[in-house]
Every structure is written in structure tokens, then in C-alpha cells.
Motif scaffolding. Structure first.
Motif, mmCIF file in Angstrom:
data_model
loop_
_atom_site.group_PDB
_atom_site.id
_atom_site.type_symbol
_atom_site.label_atom_id
_atom_site.label_comp_id
_atom_site.label_asym_id
_atom_site.label_seq_id
_atom_site.Cartn_x
_atom_site.Cartn_y
_atom_site.Cartn_z
ATOM 1 N N GLN A 94 -5.541 32.399 22.601
ATOM 2 C CA GLN A 94 -6.500 33.513 22.619
ATOM 3 C C GLN A 94 -7.867 33.109 22.081
ATOM 4 O OE1 GLN A 94 -4.519 36.533 20.341
ATOM 5 N NE2 GLN A 94 -2.944 36.896 21.904
ATOM 6 N N GLY A 95 -7.928 32.013 21.339
ATOM 7 C CA GLY A 95 -9.204 31.560 20.799
ATOM 8 C C GLY A 95 -9.499 32.174 19.446
ATOM 9 N N THR A 96 -10.524 31.663 18.795
ATOM 10 C CA THR A 96 -10.921 32.148 17.470
ATOM 11 C C THR A 96 -11.920 33.297 17.617
ATOM 12 O OG1 THR A 96 -12.562 30.367 17.454
ATOM 13 C CG2 THR A 96 -10.501 29.966 16.307
ATOM 14 N N PRO A 97 -12.160 34.064 16.543
ATOM 15 C CA PRO A 97 -13.079 35.208 16.639
ATOM 16 C C PRO A 97 -14.478 34.858 17.116
ATOM 17 C CG PRO A 97 -11.789 35.356 14.622
ATOM 18 C CD PRO A 97 -11.474 34.015 15.231
ATOM 19 N N ASP A 98 -14.893 33.595 16.916
ATOM 20 C CA ASP A 98 -16.236 33.217 17.379
ATOM 21 C C ASP A 98 -16.269 32.895 18.866
ATOM 22 O OD1 ASP A 98 -14.944 30.809 17.540
ATOM 23 O OD2 ASP A 98 -16.219 29.756 16.110
ATOM 24 N N GLY A 99 -15.128 33.057 19.533
ATOM 25 C CA GLY A 99 -15.072 32.837 20.979
ATOM 26 C C GLY A 99 -14.712 31.428 21.387
ATOM 27 N N THR A 100 -14.412 30.544 20.436
ATOM 28 C CA THR A 100 -14.072 29.163 20.772
ATOM 29 C C THR A 100 -12.642 29.077 21.274
ATOM 30 O OG1 THR A 100 -15.551 28.398 19.017
ATOM 31 C CG2 THR A 100 -14.006 26.797 19.922
ATOM 32 N N LYS A 101 -12.456 28.519 22.442
ATOM 33 C CA LYS A 101 -11.136 28.349 23.029
ATOM 34 C C LYS A 101 -10.646 26.922 22.815
ATOM 35 C CE LYS A 101 -10.746 32.443 25.172
ATOM 36 N NZ LYS A 101 -9.624 33.380 24.958
ATOM 37 N N ASP A 102 -9.340 26.791 22.665
ATOM 38 C CA ASP A 102 -8.750 25.468 22.496
ATOM 39 C C ASP A 102 -8.942 24.654 23.770
ATOM 40 O OD1 ASP A 102 -7.402 23.442 21.190
ATOM 41 O OD2 ASP A 102 -5.423 24.140 21.827
ATOM 42 N N GLU A 103 -9.011 23.361 23.606
ATOM 43 C CA GLU A 103 -9.181 22.489 24.765
ATOM 44 C C GLU A 103 -8.545 21.136 24.487
ATOM 45 O OE1 GLU A 103 -13.667 20.831 23.744
ATOM 46 O OE2 GLU A 103 -13.461 22.688 24.915
ATOM 47 N N SER A 104 -8.176 20.446 25.542
ATOM 48 C CA SER A 104 -7.563 19.126 25.387
ATOM 49 C C SER A 104 -8.576 18.127 24.839
ATOM 50 C CB SER A 104 -7.026 18.633 26.739
ATOM 51 O OG SER A 104 -6.043 19.516 27.238
ATOM 52 N N VAL A 105 -8.071 17.138 24.135
ATOM 53 C CA VAL A 105 -8.938 16.113 23.564
ATOM 54 C C VAL A 105 -9.119 14.991 24.571
ATOM 55 C CG1 VAL A 105 -9.242 14.485 21.664
ATOM 56 C CG2 VAL A 105 -8.101 16.674 21.258
ATOM 57 N N GLY A 106 -10.370 14.651 24.861
ATOM 58 C CA GLY A 106 -10.661 13.616 25.840
ATOM 59 C C GLY A 106 -10.620 12.218 25.243
ATOM 60 N N PRO A 107 -10.634 11.204 26.091
ATOM 61 C CA PRO A 107 -10.578 9.803 25.624
ATOM 62 C C PRO A 107 -11.725 9.438 24.690
ATOM 63 C CG PRO A 107 -10.175 9.944 27.997
ATOM 64 C CD PRO A 107 -10.615 11.302 27.560
ATOM 65 N N ALA A 108 -12.930 9.935 24.975
ATOM 66 C CA ALA A 108 -14.078 9.598 24.140
ATOM 67 C C ALA A 108 -13.904 10.151 22.719
ATOM 68 C CB ALA A 108 -15.362 10.143 24.761
ATOM 69 N N GLU A 109 -13.386 11.373 22.618
ATOM 70 C CA GLU A 109 -13.179 11.963 21.299
ATOM 71 C C GLU A 109 -12.072 11.245 20.534
ATOM 72 O OE1 GLU A 109 -12.543 15.839 22.895
ATOM 73 O OE2 GLU A 109 -14.382 16.629 21.973
ATOM 74 N N ARG A 110 -11.032 10.841 21.265
ATOM 75 C CA ARG A 110 -9.944 10.106 20.610
ATOM 76 C C ARG A 110 -10.462 8.773 20.066
ATOM 77 N NH1 ARG A 110 -5.149 12.576 21.455
ATOM 78 N NH2 ARG A 110 -5.009 13.986 23.253
ATOM 79 N N ALA A 111 -11.285 8.104 20.841
ATOM 80 C CA ALA A 111 -11.839 6.828 20.396
ATOM 81 C C ALA A 111 -12.750 7.023 19.193
ATOM 82 C CB ALA A 111 -12.605 6.168 21.546
ATOM 83 N N ALA A 112 -13.522 8.124 19.195
ATOM 84 C CA ALA A 112 -14.423 8.401 18.071
ATOM 85 C C ALA A 112 -13.639 8.656 16.784
ATOM 86 C CB ALA A 112 -15.316 9.597 18.395
#
Length: 480
Positions: A94-112
Motif C-alpha cells: 500500500q505504500g507509506t503515508p508520503d506516497g512512496t511505493k515499494d520497488e525492486s532493487v536494481g543492479p546499480a543500487e545493489r552495487a552501490a
């Protein structure tokens, strides 16, 4: 301490309007008003299950009956963890009250994340004698955090829920237990599901805020995995005016420092979780009140039982055992968080221009009590006082100056060597007090055991006794 950490009754109705829900629950920043407390149903809830399922419109009716079926068919432990995970995942979706929805983690973020943890471990090598405790670095989505931390939540919550359930069932007279067997089974099934529902909602809210696996000072993730949540890190640093890379690296330092502590202080995890079990053992339920309420129940009338639950007939007492266990846990958590705060600051201060600002932001975040703090407070009635955290951080920093890194970290070798709550009030007194050297004590005990232990047989002379002159050389052979 929470007034009603485990009071039974129906949870409050979840409003359909997200903004309205946020306004009603703003006391805990969008989280449930009492995520683990089963408080009374709202006024006007004619349907006894309306507060549990929300507004029963035709579209929701099928899902409501499916959930009711799951509740009544559950035959497991004190908490329906399948339902807890399902509701936590739904809350995340459902997401957080600020409207942020969950999303999958991409390769670039995993590497970071992997690079940030690697660099953090390199920096920590110079400020602590404890070696790296993270064999891997992982980047999780909120849903992945829910999955990965469920075993730890189970270990934390089950003892408390089981003790409450046992206290509830024990007040029924034996003859009534025999007569009301099916009803008792139904109560246990519903109790497990109600615990599962509330815990799942709380964990789902918590997943929208945490930035790693050790945010509340406990190792919630698998051992050896340093975990960060890129989405939540981005939300955390959004309005700080600090470069994203610095925010990620500072939080990686904290996660890696926690991992070192829990990996190389083998008694620490069991000490913390054991304090929670100690709290559970101290739970006492007002049996006189329960017996009076149960005596007025018509076991053939489920609606009357529902009304009793709504009135919060099950109220755990605040016992000395619970207070003692919570005091131990509070002090231990303060020492963990204070050590991490001091070590991370020492590593980050010379390298990150924003180190002071990030440190203070995290301290204030803990002081204002976001969903993470309030979830844990409601879970076991504990609030980690910011004053204790700051005191612990100052004490560890003073120990570094007085005894060096090895002397400071050596205190983690044994729980009896650690500062107490009284020592946090007088850090200078502790810093300059001579500490017992447990290694020397072990050596002395070992030497004493060798001198007086079973190694001497009844036929062998002691060191201060003359050898018997029996014509042998001591090996049973005659001297020639």
C-alpha cells in the motif's frame, strides 16, 4: 512504558481515506495507534467483526470471509505467522503515508550498497579491534526486509504471546474447560490470528521506515548479512541537503559496526533476546478479574465473548520481574547503540563533511520516536531513552581516550565487565575504575584445578610429600 501492550479487544477500524488515517494516527507518524494492543472497537461498530475487517462492501466481502476462515482454521502456535507475513506484505504494497511505493532493487543500487559496506568496513578497521562481521552485503526492498526479518520477530514475539495465551487459558475452571473445549480452540485460533494481524500490520509499517537490519539495536536479519534498503535511504536523506552517497555511506558504517559487534560478541544476541523472554516470564494476568468475567460468560454465546474481548478483559500486570527484565534490556541496548554511535563517529568525522549533521539527525530520529521506536515500545513495553544512548556514547568515547581501542572493546568479552545503568550515571567513575581481568582469573582457576584436581591418584604423593621408600622407582620396577 506502554499502558496496554497486549490488552485484548478488537483493533481500531482502518479508515479508507489515507489522509484521514494519517491524521488519526499522526501520534506515531502514520503507524497504527497501537500496533500490538487489541483495544476496544470504535463506537458504532454494530458488526462485531467490522473493526477487524473494515467496511464490508460487496467487493471486500469475499476477502473478509476468507480471512475469517483462516482465523478459525489456524492450529499453530500463539501467533499466526502466515497471516502476519501476508498482512505485512499487504501493508508494504500500500505504500507509506508520503506516497512512496515499494520497488525492486536494481543492479546499480545493489552495487552501490556493496561498495558502501566494503568502504565502511575498511574505515572501521582503524577505529575498533573487532574484525568485520559481514560476510556479504545485500540491498533489500521493503518486502524483502519483511521476509528476511520474520524469524527474528518470531523469536521476539512468540514468548510474550505464548505467556499471555497461557495465562488466559489457565483461568477457566477444569469443568468449564471440558465443556467449552471447542470454544477454547476457537479462541486460541482467533487469538493467534489477531496477534498475527496486528504484528503483521506493525512490521509492515516498520518496513517503510527502517534503513537496515539493525535499526532498533537488535540483529533482525540473518547473521553475517549487512543489509541496507536503498528506497528508505533515499527517503531518509531527501530533505537533509547531504549528498546521497554520503548518506548511504554513513548508514553503511552503522550497519557494518552493528554486524561486527553481534558477530564477535557471541553472548550478546542471546543476552538481548533473553531479556525479552524474561519479560514474558514476568507477565501476570489479573486472574481474579478474568475469573469474574469468565464466570459471567455464556459459552454458547460467541457475541458475549466478543463483547468481553472488546472491553479488554485480558490486561497483563506490570510486575517487578518485567521491570527488571526491561531495565536490563534498556541498558544493554543503550550500550550497543552508544558503542556504534561512538565508533561510527570516530570513523566518519575525518572523512565525511556531513558526519556531525547525520549523527545528530539519527539521534533526533530516535528521540522523537518514529514507527521503529514505537513498534518496539509497544511490542515489549520498552522505550530506549535518548538520554541513556547519549550517556553510553560519551562513556565509550571516554574509554577510548583512557584505555585505547583494545581496552574499550575488551569490555565486550564478558557481560559482567560491561558498564551498568549506574555507571551510565557516573561514566568518569567507571572509566577510571580498575576492571577485573577475567583471563587472569581463568588462569588462576586452571592452575588450582591442576594442583588439587583429579589428576592426583590416591597412590601418588603430593608435591610436598616425600616419596615412599618401598624399593621401587615409582613405576613398579625394583631399583637395581
Amino acid at each position: 512504558m506502554s499502558d496496554n501492550p497486549f490488552g485484548f479487544g478488537l483493533p481500531p477500524e482502518e479508515p479508507e481515506n489515507g489522509d484521514e488515517g494519517k491524521e488519526k494516527g499522526k501520534g506515531n507518524q502514520g503507524g497504527p495507534a497501537n500496533p500490538f494492543g487489541f483495544g476496544a472497537a470504535p463506537a458504532g461498530a454494530d458488526n462485531p467483526f467490522a473493526a477487524m475487517f473494515g467496511s464490508l462492501n460487496p467487493n471486500d466481502l469475499g476477502a473478509a470471509f476468507q480471512q475469517l476462515g483462516q482465523m478459525l482454521s489456524y492450529e499453530g502456535g500463539p501467533v499466526n505467522w502466515d497471516m502476519a507475513k501476508q498482512i505485512a506484505r499487504q501493508t508494504v504494497a500500500q505504500g507509506t503515508p508520503d506516497g512512496t511505493k515499494d520497488e525492486s532493487v536494481g543492479p546499480a543500487e545493489r552495487a552501490a550498497v556493496e561498495e558502501a559496506v566494503r568502504l565502511a568496513d575498511l574505515w572501521l578497521d582503524g577505529v575498533t579491534s573487532l574484525p568485520s562481521g559481514a560476510s556479504t552485503a545485500v540491498a533489500w526492498s521493503r518486502a524483502e526486509w519483511v521476509e528476511a526479518t520474520q524469524p527474528a520477530w518470531k523469536e521476539l514475539v512468540d514468548p510474550v504471546a505464548e505467556r499471555v495465551g497461557a495465562a488466559m487459558g489457565g483461568v477457566l475452571p477444569e469443568e468449564m474447560q471440558a465443556m467449552a473445549g471447542p470454544l477454547i480452540g476457537m479462541m486460541r485460533s482467533m487469538g493467534g490470528a489477531m496477534f498475527g494481524q496486528q504484528i503483521g500490520q506493525a512490521v509492515g509499517v516498520l518496513a517503510g521506515e527502517v534503513v537496515g537490519s539493525t535499526d532498533i539495536g537488535l540483529p533482525l536479519g540473518p547473521a553475517g548479512k549487512a543489509a541496507l534498503l536503498p528506497l528508505n535511504i533515499e527517503v531518509f536523506g531527501k530533505d537533509l541537503g547531504v549528498p546521497k552517497d554520503e548518506v548511504r555511506l554513513y548508514l553503511a558504517l552503522r550497519e557494518a559496526a552493528h554486524q561486527r559487534l553481534f558477530a564477535h560478541v557471541p553472548w550478546l544476541r542471546s543476552h538481548l533476546f533473553g531479556a525479552v523472554e524474561g519479560y514474558a516470564r514476568g507477565i501476570k494476568v489479573d486472574t481474579a478479574k478474568l475469573e469474574d468475567a469468565v464466570g459471567q460468560l455464556d459459552v454458547s454465546n460467541p457475541e458475549q465473548l466478543q463483547e468481553a474481548l472488546q472491553q479488554g478483559m485480558f490486561q497483563p500486570e506490570d510486575t517487578p520481574e518485567q521491570k527488571a527484565a526491561l531495565a536490563r534490556l534498556e541498558t544493554a541496548l543503550a550500550l550497543v547503540e552508544g558503542w556504534v554511535d561512538a565508533v561510527v563517529h570516530e570513523a566518519a568525522k575525518p572523512r565525511l563533511t556531513s558526519a556531525d549533521a547525520l549523527r545528530e539527525t539519527l539521534r533526533r530520529r530516535r528521540a522523537t520516536g518514529g514507527p521503529a521506536e514505537q513498534t518496539f515500545a509497544t511490542l515489549i513495553g520498552l522505550q530506549l531513552r535518548p538520554r541513556r544512548l547519549r550517556d553510553a556514547s560519551r562513556l565509550w568515547a571516554s574509554l577510548t581516550d583512557a584505555r585505547g581501542v583494545d581496552g574499550r572493546d575488551g569490555l565486550w568479552e564478558h557481560p559482567d565487565m560491561l558498564p551498568t545503568a549506574t555507571d551510565l550515571d557516573d561514566p568518569d567513575g567507571f572509566v577510571h575504575r580498575e576492571q577485573l581481568d577475567f583471563s587472569e582469573i581463568d588462569k588462576m582457576l586452571g592452575e588450582a584445578a591442576q594442583q588439587n584436581g583429579p589428576s592426583l591418584t590416591k597412590d601418588e604423593p603430593k608435591a610436598d610429600e616425600p616419596k615412599k621408600d618401598d624399593g621401587t622407582d615409582g613405576k613398579g620396577e625394583s631399583e637395581k
